[in-house]
Design an enzyme around this catalytic site. Structure first.
Site: not given
Ligand code: NVA
Ligand code: CP
Length: 335
Positions: A114, A141, A144, A237, A278, A323
């Site tokens: 990540r 993602h 997800q 989101d 998400c 998930r």
């Molecule tokens: N768009 C958000 C998704 C989090 C799961 C981010 O990148 O922070």
């Molecule tokens: N939806 C998601 O990816 O959550 P986290 O950032 O908690 O992993």
């Protein structure tokens, strides 16, 4: 279907049949875990080889769901995990992605990443000898998406023909990935947001080309009433994603407030419609950032109202649970 050894970097790399297979596998693993239903003769042998393997979990951004999903899924499968947090490894600061990939490939059977640009996870995969899984980048993602598709399928019994509207910042990981997921699975995707937040034009064209073959459609609109009328899923989101500078909050709130998911939007979609997110979500002031921004800009909710978030139409915690089952399926299929 044999996905052994494959990376899982973005849904664009997978065929609809392969995505469908991962969803079915996730459903089977879920039934097995929750109801003790025996695995099929095709799936059981895949699990028999996993105990004693090890995976590295690289997190250059924070996480609750993705990290926990990988760790719990791995534990269920007898796989060991090492969590590398955003500050505790040599990655990037003292060691290149290519060198890291080779070091980790000597010790691990799979690597989750990540972080920031998609190019980084693609480079990691290029140099690694083991499967690499994208746990979120700025652009995509994909894990997800599997959870979201499984949740939609559980509710409607199908994916083909489902109408999904995404409201908010459609240029980022979740918006981009939903557009790809819908295109692949023959669903009708609408990005309902201000023009400046439409997904990247090149990706839109790519998805439209896929849609032509799968029966999907891609629509971009600024019009909330038209964009949310009689759809099956309303998805949103956060307005500011991880890694973005704090200065963008003010303009984001101003630009995206008209695209907040409230009860009027849900009524326009219809009583059968699901609300999806998400997570994490800013639906009240019970978080440090939510409180700070709320006080600064005089609002109590951001991308979704507390009412919708907590309503019977909201399936956000089902998505969160899925998930784990879907990430487990990715590991089972690729390891
Ligand atoms: N768009 C958000 C998704 C989090 C799961 C981010 O990148 O922070
Ligand atoms: N939806 C998601 O990816 O959550 P986290 O950032 O908690 O992993």
């Amino acid at each position: 279907m044999d996905l052994k050894g494959r990376d899982f970097l973005k849904l664009l790399d997978y065929t609809p049949e392969e995505i469908d297979y991962l969803l079915k596998l996730a459903g089977e693993l879920k039934e097995n875990k929750k109801k003790g239903k025996p695995l099929s003769p095709r799936t059981q042998p895949l699990l028999n080889t996993l105990a004693g393997k090890n995976v590295a979990l690289i997190f250059e951004k924070t996480s609750t769901r993705t990290r926990c999903a990988f760790e719990v899924a791995a534990r269920d499968l007898g796989i060991g995990t090492t969590y590398l947090d955003p500050s505790g490894s040599q990655i990037d600061k003292k060691e290149s992605i290519a060198d890291t990939a080779q070091v980790l490939s000597c010790m691990y059977d799979g690597i989750e990443y990540r972080g920031f640009e998609q190019d980084i996870v693609e480079e990691l995969a290029e140099y690694a000898d083991v499967p690499v899984w994208n746990g979120l980048t700025n652009e995509y993602h994909p894990t997800q998406m599997l959870a979201d598709l499984l949740t939609i399928k559980e509710h409607f019994g199908r994916l083909k023909g489902i109408k999904l509207t995404y409201m908010g910042d459609a240029r980022y990981n979740t918006g981009n990935s939903l557009m790809v997921a819908c295109a692949k699975m023959g669903m009708h995707f609408t990005a309902c947001t201000a023009k400046a937040y439409y997904p990247d034009a090149e990706l839109v064209e790519k998805c439209k080309a896929i849609a032509e073959k799968t029966g999907a459609s891609i629509t971009l609109t600024k019009d909330v009433d038209a964009g949310t009328k009689d759809v099956d899923v309303i998805y949103t989101d956060v307005w500011v994603s991880m890694g973005e500078p704090e200065e963008v909050w003010e303009s984001r709130i101003k630009d995206l407030k008209p695209y907040r998911v409230d009860s009027k939007v849900m009524q326009n979609a219809g009583r059968h419609a699901l609300f999806m997110h998400c997570l994490p979500a800013f639906h009240d002031l019970k978080t440090t950032i939510g409180k700070e921004m709320g006080e600064k800009f005089g609002i109590t909710e951001m991308e979704v109202t507390d009412e919708v978030f907590k309503s019977a139409q909201s399936v956000v915690f089902e998505e969160a649970e899925n998930r784990m089952h879907t990430i487990k399926a990715v590991m089972v299929a690729t390891l």
